[in-house]
Design an enzyme around this catalytic site. Structure first.
Site, PDB file in Angstrom:
ATOM      1  N   GLU A   1      -2.573  -8.347  -1.355  1.00 14.06           N
ATOM      2  CA  GLU A   1      -3.350  -7.185  -0.899  1.00 14.06           C
ATOM      3  C   GLU A   1      -2.778  -6.038  -1.895  1.00 14.06           C
ATOM      4  O   GLU A   1      -1.355  -6.034  -1.814  1.00 14.06           O
ATOM      5  CB  GLU A   1      -3.486  -6.700   0.284  1.00 14.06           C
ATOM      6  CG  GLU A   1      -4.607  -7.598   1.123  1.00 14.06           C
ATOM      7  CD  GLU A   1      -4.846  -6.986   2.576  1.00 14.06           C
ATOM      8  OE1 GLU A   1      -4.684  -5.846   2.757  1.00 14.06           O
ATOM      9  OE2 GLU A   1      -4.962  -7.872   3.408  1.00 14.06           O
TER      10      GLU A   1
ATOM     11  N   TRP B   1      -7.279  -5.743  -2.895  1.00 16.27           N
ATOM     12  CA  TRP B   1      -7.766  -5.479  -1.829  1.00 16.27           C
ATOM     13  C   TRP B   1      -9.060  -4.415  -2.183  1.00 16.27           C
ATOM     14  O   TRP B   1      -8.376  -3.076  -2.517  1.00 16.27           O
ATOM     15  CB  TRP B   1      -7.095  -5.094  -0.705  1.00 16.27           C
ATOM     16  CG  TRP B   1      -8.006  -5.017   0.549  1.00 16.27           C
ATOM     17  CD1 TRP B   1      -8.641  -3.570   0.980  1.00 16.27           C
ATOM     18  CD2 TRP B   1      -8.296  -5.884   1.452  1.00 16.27           C
ATOM     19  NE1 TRP B   1      -9.415  -3.936   2.206  1.00 16.27           N
ATOM     20  CE2 TRP B   1      -9.189  -5.315   2.362  1.00 16.27           C
ATOM     21  CE3 TRP B   1      -7.949  -7.258   1.564  1.00 16.27           C
ATOM     22  CZ2 TRP B   1      -9.691  -6.138   3.573  1.00 16.27           C
ATOM     23  CZ3 TRP B   1      -8.570  -7.941   2.881  1.00 16.27           C
ATOM     24  CH2 TRP B   1      -9.431  -7.398   3.620  1.00 16.27           C
TER      25      TRP B   1
ATOM     26  N   TYR C   1       0.801  -1.151  -0.208  1.00 15.73           N
ATOM     27  CA  TYR C   1      -0.026  -0.005  -0.024  1.00 15.73           C
ATOM     28  C   TYR C   1       0.850   1.271   0.093  1.00 15.73           C
ATOM     29  O   TYR C   1       0.624   2.282  -0.694  1.00 15.73           O
ATOM     30  CB  TYR C   1      -0.824   0.079   1.226  1.00 15.73           C
ATOM     31  CG  TYR C   1      -2.079  -0.930   1.201  1.00 15.73           C
ATOM     32  CD1 TYR C   1      -3.163  -0.801   0.639  1.00 15.73           C
ATOM     33  CD2 TYR C   1      -1.926  -2.069   1.602  1.00 15.73           C
ATOM     34  CE1 TYR C   1      -4.150  -1.356   0.548  1.00 15.73           C
ATOM     35  CE2 TYR C   1      -2.865  -3.194   1.806  1.00 15.73           C
ATOM     36  CZ  TYR C   1      -4.146  -2.827   1.275  1.00 15.73           C
ATOM     37  OH  TYR C   1      -5.136  -3.753   0.928  1.00 15.73           O
TER      38      TYR C   1
ATOM     39  N   GLU D   1     -13.729  -1.479   7.751  1.00 11.16           N
ATOM     40  CA  GLU D   1     -12.360  -1.021   7.747  1.00 11.16           C
ATOM     41  C   GLU D   1     -11.927  -0.585   9.267  1.00 11.16           C
ATOM     42  O   GLU D   1     -11.645   0.585   9.576  1.00 11.16           O
ATOM     43  CB  GLU D   1     -12.035   0.158   6.856  1.00 11.16           C
ATOM     44  CG  GLU D   1     -10.637   0.715   6.776  1.00 11.16           C
ATOM     45  CD  GLU D   1      -9.688  -0.445   6.103  1.00 11.16           C
ATOM     46  OE1 GLU D   1     -10.002  -1.276   5.665  1.00 11.16           O
ATOM     47  OE2 GLU D   1      -8.473  -0.001   6.427  1.00 11.16           O
TER      48      GLU D   1
END
Ligand code: IFM
Length: 430
Positions: free
Chosen positions: A346, A384, A287, A391
């Site tokens: 992810e 993802w 990420y 969340e």
């Protein structure tokens, strides 16, 4: 055709799919998180304005949901527990052939040592439904939630936790051994330990020594579960889903290089170094990119473990994090040193309006393709997330789904970006 327009083909047999986790999508949980949510929903709603309003673009749109305590209760979530077959139909229509999900420990072992066969049977049915659609299951054993009986004992702080985790892992691997090849013991160890024990934002007890102890325990937990699983099924492919960042010294100078080396050592490499020999594959959750440019005023943040890079932030997600698809190239090529197949377990963004997701996926995949061309053995990409889900301490407002979920009616709507992703999947090229 310019270099950037040339179609990039992925290797034959590349896996394409999406990920979820039990607590975030199943609904109807009774675990340490569901208990924590009840105690903290009012506080989170009451502090949302203070937490987000001064920096989060789009706050006015988010505000009604973020200031409502109901947002912080996972409740029915996406009711994926009952709707998984319909969700797999959507995946099949989109052409996906891999799905990562987690087993909810609190369901299968609701009291210590008492395994619930009906719940184990549920996960057998989930896996069978995936196989029927030609979708490869990637199963996570621990995605951040504990049965209440174990969290009452301290979760990973309990010295018994590694043994109990290995026993649960073995039970599940025995139950699903014929149908599941890919197992992940733990999701994002450092994200969990920091959020729960360093910053104290999640269930757990804030404390620096406890934070270090939990990191060590997660290492032990992975190692012992790895060996226990291999004893009952030597053919199982076992790994973790590891959250590595791309730390970029910028500008390149000695102090920034040292900062990068320490950030890499702790955040990206520590867990892998301490669990050497216990990975059949690497699961990468990618990420974040952090540009590191040291100033003395950063020292406080560095010591508090809350240092964030000085990124350009040309594009950001609904959560305010930079969208920097080039970063995955560096994260992947760095992982070559372990000499294992890599699956991206992810990668995604919160984007309620679906304005950036298609662009982000395409650009990310171009970088994945380049990493493969440069020698990274990447074998699959799981976005993802499949669904808009819960969340964690932010609740339902961040929307990560390829498929939009109306959390009142539980209706699903495939987002345009999912159709774009599907076109990439069908062609096996970007
Ligand atoms: O929702 C989380 C997930 O549980 C773990 N990885 C990051 C995701 C987005 O924040």
């Amino acid at each position: 055709m310019g270099r950037s327009d040339r179609p990039r083909r992925f290797p034959e047999g590349f896996l394409w799919g999406a990920s979820t986790s039990a607590h975030q999508v199943e609904g109807g949980q009774h675990n340490d998180w569901s208990e924590w949510e009840k105690l903290n929903a009012d506080r989170l709603a009451g502090s949302a304005e203070r937490t987000y309003a001064h920096w989060l673009e789009g706050w006015d749109r988010i505000k009604p949901q973020a200031t409502d305590p109901a947002n912080y209760l996972s409740g029915l979530a996406c009711d994926h527990y009952h709707r998984y077959e319909a969700d797999f139909d959507i995946m099949h229509q989109l052409g996906m052939n891999a799905y990562r999900f987690s087993i909810e420990w609190s369901r299968v072992e609701p009291a210590e040592g008492r395994f619930d066969e009906a719940q184990i049977e549920h996960y057998r049915r989930v896996v069978a439904a995936l196989r029927q659609q030609g979708i490869e299951p990637f199963v996570t054993l621990w995605h951040w939630t504990f049965p209440v009986w174990l969290s009452d004992e301290g979760g990973w702080l309990s010295p018994r936790s590694t043994r109990l985790f290995a026993r649960y892992a073995v039970k599940m691997v025995q139950a699903l051994r014929l149908d599941v090849k890919f197992w992940m013991t733990i999701n994002e160890p450092e994200e969990y330990s920091a959020s729960a024990y360093l910053w104290g934002h999640w269930p757990g007890r804030k404390g620096f020594w406890r934070y270090l102890a939990v990191n060590r325990r997660l290492v032990q937990a992975h190692r012992s579960a790895y060996h226990a699983i291999k004893r009952v099924n030597p053919d199982a492919r076992v790994g973790v889903a590891k959250n590595n960042n791309y730390f970029e010294p910028f500008p390149r100078k000695l102090i920034n290089g040292l900062l990068k080396a320490s950030a890499d050592w702790w955040k990206n490499d520590y867990f892998f170094n301490r669990t050497r020999g216990c990975h059949d594959f690497i699961g990468l959750n990618y990420y974040y990119h952090d540009r590191l440019d040291f100033e003395w005023s950063d020292v406080g943040q560095i010591l508090a473990g809350s240092f964030r890079g000085k990124n350009e932030n040309r594009a950001v997600s609904d959560l305010g994090s930079e969208l920097y698809p080039q970063g995955i190239y560096h994260a992947l090529t760095d992982l070559k040193k372990y000499g294992k197949p890599i699956y991206i377990t992810e990668n995604g963004l919160a984007d309620a309006a679906d304005r950036q997701r298609a662009w982000f996926i395409a650009e990310t995949l171009k970088n994945v393709h380049q990493a493969i061309a440069d020698g990274a053995d990447v074998r699959g990409y799981l976005h993802w997330s499949l669904l808009d889900n819960f969340e964690w301490d932010k609740g339902f407002w961040p929307r990560f789904g390829l498929v939009e979920v109306d959390h009142r009616t539980l209706e699903r709507r495939v987002r345009p970006s999912a159709c774009e992703y599907s076109r990439i999947i069908q062609r096996n090229e970007v």
